[in-house]
Enzyme design. Structure first.
Site, PDB file in Angstrom:
ATOM      1  N   GLY A   1       0.699  -1.069  -0.011  1.00  4.91           N
ATOM      2  CA  GLY A   1       0.041   0.023  -0.166  1.00  4.91           C
ATOM      3  C   GLY A   1       0.889   1.440  -0.017  1.00  4.91           C
ATOM      4  N   ASP A   2       1.938   1.290   0.693  1.00 10.26           N
ATOM      5  CA  ASP A   2       2.987   2.464   0.783  1.00 10.26           C
ATOM      6  C   ASP A   2       3.266   2.785  -0.607  1.00 10.26           C
ATOM      7  OD1 ASP A   2       2.385   2.449   3.400  1.00 10.26           O
ATOM      8  OD2 ASP A   2       4.260   1.202   4.005  1.00 10.26           O
TER       9      ASP A   2
END
Length: 356
Positions: free
Chosen positions: A297-298
């Site tokens: 997600g980052d």
């Protein structure tokens, strides 16, 4: 003429050293943890960190959600494009975090707390899932007085884009408020990530207070569910949640984007200035190629922002996010591949448009 992106992006979060290990579901049950969740450590979780080191051959990896994101952004942009703020201790773990940032040529502006150790995050990997337990320690001591000092606020003045994770609501809501208002008053871009279901659940008032200033809000499917409940949206459908959050009141006339990922499933994007919801397919990754989902997600946000800052179309921003997330899930831990990273957009990458 190339854009001058020096100091263009400032990010805030909790810089943490990740303690990552492949575990069985029994360990999750022992500590009452859920797959694909993220929580703050309570007293009952403290023994977990040593257990991972003693029994599960844990690896120490540089982490912290926004620092992971900014490392990825910096790898894809010219040198000195981004700077990261957060609090660390005066110890070896802080040196490890800075070394990882330096390797990516990411500038860090740490507040150093000599009284507390650098924070850690237990990452428990079960198959394609991960559970995160953060022991913030020094990270939770970050104070607005650090960024408001003239020599540090200069970074805020220079930047045109800001990225803050929802985790930071538990640390310095005053910093979030000040940066959000600065962005609004100077027509700059303020972005946030929900970051974890507990953020929407336990910091609902702060989320509602900050939302009018958010130009881009990132999240995933579990955070979408938490937002729907916290904001009383009356639906759990991820497309409707994205659109309803996008349409909530804004400070000013700039449109708001809501970008919700679903792992290997499609990514949903809604905007306050468009009736349609965009749905972007994700290219599949084989089991043989898959490492773990930690940091995906980052990395998605990093890929997205690397193109958004260059004023590229939304389709390219999403494609870059999917591409970089795909690179990271092929690794173990929140690591980017060695060597030069270069995103090459396809000629035909587009979304399907769906009316609600």
């Amino acid at each position: 003429m190339a854009q001058d992106l020096r100091g263009a992006l400032v990010g805030f979060c909790n810089p943490l050293l990740d303690i990552s290990a492949v575990v069985d579901e029994g360990l999750l049950a022992e500590y009452k943890l859920k797959a694909d969740d993220a929580i703050m450590a309570s007293e009952e979780h403290i023994p977990l960190f040593q257990t991972l080191m003693d029994k599960y051959q844990a690896k120490l990896l540089p982490g912290g959600s926004a620092q992971n994101t900014l490392r990825g952004v910096q790898l894809l942009l010219p040198e000195d494009s981004a700077v990261f703020f957060g609090a660390v201790g005066k110890d070896e773990n802080a040196a490890k975090l800075k070394a990882a940032a330096d390797k990516a040529k990411l500038r860090t502006n740490y507040m150093v707390n000599p009284e507390k150790p650098t924070g850690t995050c237990a990452l428990l990997i079960t198959g394609k899932h991960r559970s995160m337990v953060a022991n913030l320690s020094a990270a939770e001591s970050y104070d607005f007085s650090h960024v408001s000092a003239p020599e540090n606020w200069a970074d805020i003045e220079k930047a045109r884009f800001y990225y803050i994770t929802g985790f930071f609501f538990a640390v310095s809501p005053k910093t979030i408020e000040a940066v959000a208002k600065h962005a609004h008053e100077n027509n700059k871009t303020f972005t946030m990530n929900v970051s974890a279901p507990f953020v929407a659940e336990f910091f609902t008032e702060q989320v509602e207070k900050t939302l009018p200033y958010i130009n881009i809000l990132f999240g995933n499917e579990t955070e979408s569910d938490a937002l729907a409940r916290a904001l009383k949206l009356g639906t759990s459908d991820i497309k409707q949640v994205a659109k309803r959050v996008a349409d909530m009141p804004r400070a000013g006339s700039r449109p708001r984007l809501v970008v919700l990922t679903q792992g290997a499933k499609s990514t949903v994007v809604a905007s306050s200035d468009c009736d349609d919801v965009r749905v972007y397919a994700v290219s599949p990754i084989s089991d043989e190629e898959f490492g773990d989902s930690n940091g995906a997600g980052d990395a998605f946000v990093a890929g997205f922002m690397s193109q958004y800052m260059r004023e590229q179309p939304l389709d390219k921003c999403i494609e870059a996010g999917h591409w970089l997330a795909g690179q990271v899930v092929r690794q173990i831990g929140p690591n980017y591949p060695e060597g030069e990273l270069k995103f090459v957009p396809s000629a035909s990458y587009t979304a399907t448009l769906e009316k609600l």
